[in-house]
Design a protein around this motif. Sequence first.
Motif, PDB file in Angstrom:
ATOM      1  N   ASN A  80       0.830  -1.212   0.000  1.00  0.00           N
ATOM      2  CA  ASN A  80       0.000   0.000   0.000  1.00  0.00           C
ATOM      3  C   ASN A  80       0.862   1.260   0.000  1.00  0.00           C
ATOM      4  OD1 ASN A  80      -2.280  -1.599   0.042  1.00  0.00           O
ATOM      5  ND2 ASN A  80      -2.514  -1.484   2.273  1.00  0.00           N
ATOM      6  N   ALA A  83       2.446   1.714  -3.430  1.00  0.00           N
ATOM      7  CA  ALA A  83       1.459   2.119  -4.435  1.00  0.00           C
ATOM      8  C   ALA A  83       1.245   3.622  -4.414  1.00  0.00           C
ATOM      9  CB  ALA A  83       0.141   1.383  -4.182  1.00  0.00           C
ATOM     10  N   LYS A  84       1.352   4.248  -3.226  1.00  0.00           N
ATOM     11  CA  LYS A  84       1.195   5.703  -3.153  1.00  0.00           C
ATOM     12  C   LYS A  84       2.342   6.438  -3.845  1.00  0.00           C
ATOM     13  CE  LYS A  84      -1.430   5.576   1.168  1.00  0.00           C
ATOM     14  NZ  LYS A  84      -1.482   5.999   2.594  1.00  0.00           N
ATOM     15  N   PHE A  85       3.482   5.746  -3.998  1.00  0.00           N
ATOM     16  CA  PHE A  85       4.624   6.349  -4.689  1.00  0.00           C
ATOM     17  C   PHE A  85       4.713   5.885  -6.138  1.00  0.00           C
ATOM     18  CE2 PHE A  85       5.869   6.524  -0.205  1.00  0.00           C
ATOM     19  CZ  PHE A  85       6.269   7.835  -0.092  1.00  0.00           C
ATOM     20  N   GLY A  86       3.659   5.245  -6.628  1.00  0.00           N
ATOM     21  CA  GLY A  86       3.623   4.838  -8.033  1.00  0.00           C
ATOM     22  C   GLY A  86       4.337   3.542  -8.318  1.00  0.00           C
ATOM     23  N   VAL A  87       4.680   2.763  -7.300  1.00  0.00           N
ATOM     24  CA  VAL A  87       5.365   1.481  -7.491  1.00  0.00           C
ATOM     25  C   VAL A  87       4.334   0.364  -7.348  1.00  0.00           C
ATOM     26  CG1 VAL A  87       7.179  -0.056  -6.684  1.00  0.00           C
ATOM     27  CG2 VAL A  87       7.497   2.423  -6.588  1.00  0.00           C
ATOM     28  N   THR A  88       4.202  -0.439  -8.391  1.00  0.00           N
ATOM     29  CA  THR A  88       3.231  -1.535  -8.389  1.00  0.00           C
ATOM     30  C   THR A  88       3.966  -2.863  -8.306  1.00  0.00           C
ATOM     31  OG1 THR A  88       1.695  -0.224  -9.739  1.00  0.00           O
ATOM     32  CG2 THR A  88       1.322  -2.607  -9.626  1.00  0.00           C
TER      33      THR A  88
END
Length: 381
Positions: A80, A83-88
């Motif tokens: 989570n 994901a906020k930093f654009g890493v999936t």
Amino acid sequence: MKTSVHPLVTAWLALAGAVGLLLAPLAHGETPHNTERVKDLAAVSGVRSNQLVGYGIVVGLNGTGDQTSQAPFTIQSIENMLAKFGVTIPATSNPQLKNVAAVTVHADLPPFAKSGQTIDVTVSSIGNAGSLRGGSLIMTPLRGVDGEVYAIAQGSLIVSGIGAEGKDGSRISVNIPSSGRIPNGASVEREVPSNFASQPFVMLNLHTPDFTTAARLTEGINKLLGPDTAQAVDSVSVKVQAPVDTNQRIAYLATLEAIEIEPGEAPARVIVNSRTGSVVISSHVRVMPAAVAHGSLSVTITERSDVSQPGPFSQGSTVTTPHSTIDVKEGDARMFLFNAGVNLDEIVRAVNQVGAAPGDLVAILEALKEAGALRAELIVI
């Protein structure tokens, strides 16, 4: 031109002068016996701290983090955050992280704390991390009981405990390495609403409920400020008239806290800790006439086996016969007499003379209470 002065302010000035006269002998070492300051006996109602709690992630550990197979919420938290930093992270991947630990963060928000001030926080592992030493807490919001965010915590942990583990599974631990603190680790973001100056009075709440102390506190304030300035509400609270102006109220409370009164004496109690065997007896405990005899019974059971060997060339077999020895010993039961009105010193002296252990003392006190000879409240915790 004649200037008018509020009657309450005049009364407060009179109180300040009277308290100054009362405190004057203190500089000459003439402190009244058994007196305590109001500051040490009571607290102002509404002036209290508030508990904050949050959930966060500690990173940078040296392989002592959560085992992600047993703490899946740690991986979910990392996903989570990334994901906020654009890493999936691909759904098929199964990252095995050893340097991350899920933690709870809690702190106490002091009264009147303002935005921008810092407070200390405590960080504790909620997974199976071996140690938080060397880790850093990632930005964690701290919420109050109303769900609002009042502070943000982040920083490097100070861990006093240390742990070590060998390859064979043996381990040693000193203190608790799975918990640590961050001094000034949280920044206050929201102020707690306060009604400190919204009422024309203040409520003083005693730390220890006692009708005698509440009455003496009321009497002491009224003696200096005049009748009906203070009113005892119950065994805990005393209502005192106070100026509404914040600046005057603070100075007024500072003067009230400096007043010294003689608190009421605590009731007669015997406190017994059933887990540790500790016994605390207050000074007002009394014992009615009673005779006490206390002894101990010791039972020892010894088991051994008697072996019977067959004779030469008898074609017999070896036979083992169990043999038990039971020994019963009764200790010397010494009797001692409690006269009427025995005080604490005599109780302790009598018990020490018979060599009673803490457990024996508890049994004696319980028996005295059942017999109605113990004039005190027996509390077992």
